[in-house]
Write an enzyme that holds these catalytic residues in place. Structure first.
Site, PDB file in Angstrom:
ATOM      1  N   GLY A  20       1.181  -1.156   0.061  1.00 23.60           N
ATOM      2  CA  GLY A  20      -0.285   0.103   0.034  1.00 23.60           C
ATOM      3  C   GLY A  20       1.247   1.167  -0.445  1.00 23.60           C
ATOM      4  N   CYS A  21      -0.030   2.162  -0.466  1.00 26.32           N
ATOM      5  CA  CYS A  21       1.005   3.165  -0.850  1.00 26.32           C
ATOM      6  C   CYS A  21       1.546   4.467   0.961  1.00 26.32           C
ATOM      7  CB  CYS A  21       0.233   4.786  -1.455  1.00 26.32           C
ATOM      8  SG  CYS A  21      -1.368   5.114  -0.240  1.00 26.32           S
ATOM      9  N   TYR A  22       0.548   4.083   1.438  1.00 24.05           N
ATOM     10  CA  TYR A  22       1.182   4.684   2.535  1.00 24.05           C
ATOM     11  C   TYR A  22       2.007   3.675   3.696  1.00 24.05           C
ATOM     12  CZ  TYR A  22      -2.156   7.943   3.892  1.00 24.05           C
ATOM     13  OH  TYR A  22      -3.517   9.195   3.402  1.00 24.05           O
TER      14      TYR A  22
ATOM     15  N   ILE B 213       4.486   2.283   2.203  1.00 22.25           N
ATOM     16  CA  ILE B 213       6.470   2.154   1.436  1.00 22.25           C
ATOM     17  C   ILE B 213       6.952   4.171   2.562  1.00 22.25           C
ATOM     18  CG2 ILE B 213       7.180   3.125  -0.212  1.00 22.25           C
ATOM     19  CD1 ILE B 213       5.485   0.955  -1.710  1.00 22.25           C
ATOM     20  N   GLY B 214       6.069   4.371   2.863  1.00 17.74           N
ATOM     21  CA  GLY B 214       5.848   6.083   3.004  1.00 17.74           C
ATOM     22  C   GLY B 214       6.288   5.224   5.050  1.00 17.74           C
TER      23      GLY B 214
END
Lengths: 345, 345, 345, 345
Positions: D148-150, D152-153
């Site tokens: 998911g995008c979050y 990874i960050g």
């Protein structure tokens, strides 16, 4: 009619004071000062004011200002503020300073984060302009140090939590997201449209000067020194600060209970709105208004409380707050001149 | 107190009416209708209204609305508007319709661009709600067809130019740039943030329905049919329309002369501001206000006149205009409830 | 490998050249100059370049640049450009100048709108860098005057229309809407985030210096002097120019016919895309690419033709165009280094 | 050439895959599927792709896809993904799924936060597609669950801190700020331009489904269950996620030391950039690139470590990451097709 001067009226907070005071029924704007635009009509600097106020910008002496105005807003940068405030004070003029110069009770704290203070003797009498904390003292104040924008967004949710001993005093984390007008109208790469648009960043990480201001007030409430971690972020919008606060519950409580305590605490406050259970603030909902919206939720697993506030940084975070303080100081109805309709969308 | 109903209060124009009327000293909002959100407090749909109005949204019958309200704003889409207006009209209620249904005098023009008109007999009495043109007729009107947002931005600069015969009637080009709120609150790819942000485009090129509306009014002024070329553009902002108009001078004139004529024409108007020589409008300067700002310049070489206007599409372009019309109809001071401070920045 | 220097690499066009040339297979960036940031790594000025290029910014002499580079891009403001170009030219270095200094064939036109030209003798040989018009001359050019951003957006739709005699030469109106990066990276109130965001305005009405540049090229095509009306607007986005052009058909033609002519005209062009019937360009669709998208429509009633173009002002409007010109001059494949994926959304 | 299918190519991640794979030297896009736009050329749905790819969108059967493609990207929503993946898997096709369906090792965790899993037997073999953690396993994977995008960050800054035991495992707070494209291309009030523009808000407070995903990976690293507090915020921009992480140092360390450890950890990684001392990431600097930028600072007083990361949510946070994974799985150079120039400004 109260004759009001705005010293430094061509920055964003000065403009905002002007914009609002034009419509204040008890106020007459008698002096607008500006070094940069002296001689110009303010409506030329801010065409949005055309047809609402036609005064020319001036560079009067302290004497002239004190002569022509009963009440003075200082909207110049810190350092410049403390150069002019004593003159007004000696002449018996009441002052609200929107810079940082009169926010700190302890000159050493101010001097550590800003510069040498040139009139520390006045700090003792200056009142920190947060009505929810100091309304009674504001009433009689001669000098009000109007709070910083970030501190207001951080303090309003924390106030009832600390007062009611809902949370521990250690480990408070404050993560704020601000629009660009908080950086003022001066030119810098940081406020260049193309450098801001479509980007987010943290700045002044662990070194922003609003942190000691927050700590001063929390420590006052707690009765001992409270440290916080504070991180401001810049986001691509003009107005608004959203503040997300993480803290540890002192003992287990449910969201509804804590929410109710906060609601009770602010029930009589004209400019705090507590979001219903499951709802959280959006800066868009307070844009152009003096409201601070607060929402919160408890994490049962970790004993954490997340409290979120939204303010308009130029309204509640600066000039709206200042006018609320003026209303209190002058025994005007507290909401006078501030019941402007929010601008959404 | 005038008891007011807003039929369709959860679109952007309905919200804007609510936002403004809450503070109108002569108005009491008695009914807010909404099919989609019936039963909910309006402050739940629009949290920005919390603390300002707590009414619940309803789906009353025409009878109930007419019973409980003296004055009715229609803020539903065209077609739905003309379904309800006759019922209010028969019951003696005065109506301002913000849709297109009562803007056209000739039902054939309406039907060519919209759909069959279900109460064409009412068109004759309906007044086009542009005070600068029809103030006297608005005073006594039972039904006001509130102008479209683009037409207001186009007509206000053209009005004095046509009236004074400054320009030729042929070859008028109107190039408008609008914020996204003009497209309403309904969902569509065209209003999805990521599809709008960082882009500009023209849309409905040569087929936008505001064109015949502009032509109706210009033709009325000119005394014969006037065609215009009108191109709307969508730009990444929420509010505002900038309209750039290109037309041919009827005879050689200097910018100062034409500017003076326009100033003279609008001298008594509360909501038109003419920019000084060399200055041109910016939508940011009218945001949140009912002003229309106008600037212009003559091209000596080509005999062209460029006139530019800026409005807030939800204020002067819709709900602010509607309230100005209500004030006129009800003999309230024309600026009442509309002297809200612009929001800049 | 072609050794390339970028003189003035810390403005937006200099950055854009760097960003693109880093990935150009036939190019080695040998010198990046900057007065303001001399000594710093470019990746410190533009952190987005970290990991892609690590060169330090320098302030070399003309001799040094000519020594270390075979090909030179000038991305400094006009006036500064013509101070350095002769030195490179004398040393046999080919130059593409992105300023206005080498765009005008007639020094008097340049001097009327800019300032005295210090090397007018070079203008004769300089080629206007619009490949669709001058590809053959660009091939052998020693100095290319890279077109202005607005002129490219205006000329590409007009070129086939004038060449094929579809439109009349009088009364052409060009209404352009530009993102803020076109104003460069220098600081000014006009590019301050809060002054741009949520606003649109026209600027330099009837006095923008890109107007004579457009007229020069149209006049060249037409064989006699052509005047245009040109109005630039600033809108709240970073990149992109949308240009809406209004002109009169020379004789009656349908949209499909004209569209087909334009398609035919550009069939072999690598960086022009003609929109299908009924579709119009959006700057979002060309962002980050070297494409110019063109759409058009005929108004049968008025005999008007509306042509619309979209470009990315830093790509097709400046640095992408410059690299295309370099490719032509150096006999590299014309699309080399420019087939970067557009950034949408 | 690897024949690639993109299942669900008209959402933002599907578009992004297409945009990038068009330029990938080892890939041939053989199938683009879409239910909504079946039959249309993809360049009609996304005009930005015109001239780059002309394929038509199709709705092929699983068999057809498996027949015509060697490698399959799944860019449809979760639930739909797990309906099609088994069919591809059985036919020996390697799959990268960008939905959540193959990210969780434990089906119960998935089912608690999403829905019943219809092919839990495949989870065991699926690899979580974060190369910095699982590069070796990704090489041989048949199914990759793209993060998911979050997550990874959040994970990239935490990875070296946990691995090296720099921080305590309790009390980690993750405050993320995301652009709107993360919410996809579907229509909702939450992505309506006017509802997003000029506002910030937290959403899904303490209930976002990326939280258990983050916890899964941190727990795996720590060797025991790790809980985090995660708050996502929506901000008015199209692309980018900034993640601010607050954690407690396990023992006292200075910023420089920790920074050096993180640099060392990521020295060989092609898509992680560690900011120098005193610098922090900005999403604008990674826009359009596959980089994750990381900065950090230690608070000596409180023993807190603040780590901040920036990614482009559609690149490193979705499609760029997926292509990096494909490169690893297919033994292509890891950066192939991903060295596109960032888009700034």
């Amino acid at each position: 009619m109260l004759r009001v001067a705005i010293v430094g009226s061509t920055g964003y907070t000065g403009f905002e004071l002007t914009r609002l005071l034009v419509g204040h029924p008890e106020v007459e704007i008698s002096i607008l000062t500006s070094r940069q635009y002296a001689g110009d009509p303010i409506s030329e600097v801010f065409p949005s004011l055309r047809g609402r106020i036609e005064s020319r910008l001036r560079t009067p002496s302290v004497e002239e200002v004190a002569e022509e105005a009963d009440f003075i807003f200082i909207a110049v940068p810190h350092k410049t503020a403390m150069e002019v405030v004593p003159g007004f004070h000696q002449r018996g003029r009441r002052v609200i300073d929107l810079s940082a110069d009169f926010r700190f009770r302890d000159p050493h704290v101010y001097e550590k984060h800003y510069q040498p203070h040139t009139c520390p003797e006045l700090l003792e009498d200056a009142v920190y302009g947060l009505p929810e904390l100091y309304r009674d003292r504001i009433k009689g104040a001669q000098i009000v140090g109007n709070p910083g924008c970030y501190p207001i967004g951080a303090l309003l949710p924390l106030l009832p939590l600390i007062k009611r001993e809902v949370i521990k005093h250690g480990g408070i984390i404050i993560d704020s997201k601000s629009g660009v007008s908080g950086a003022g109208r001066e030119l810098s790469l940081d406020t260049h449209f193309c450098e801001v648009n479509e980007g987010v960043k943290a700045y002044k990480v662990l070194e922003h000067r609003h942190c000691p201001e927050i700590e001063q007030e929390l420590s006052g409430l707690a009765g001992h020194h409270v440290s916080v971690i504070f991180t401001p972020h810049l986001i691509p919008m003009s107005r608004g600060i959203l503040t997300t606060i993480y803290c540890d519950l002192a003992q287990e409580e449910g969201t509804e209970t804590v929410l109710k305590w906060v609601e009770d605490f602010y029930r009589e406050e004209p400019f705090v709105r507590v979001c219903p259970l499951g709802k959280f603030p959006n800066t868009l909902d307070v844009r152009g208004s003096n409201f601070c919206d607060i929402g919160l939720k408890v994490d049962h697993q970790g004993g954490k409380l997340i409290a979120i506030s939204a303010i308009d940084n130029l309204m509640r975070g600066a000039s709206g707050q200042a006018i609320q303080n003026m209303n209190i100081m002058c025994a005007f109805p507290e909401k006078m001149g501030l019941e402007v309709p929010n601008l959404y969308p």
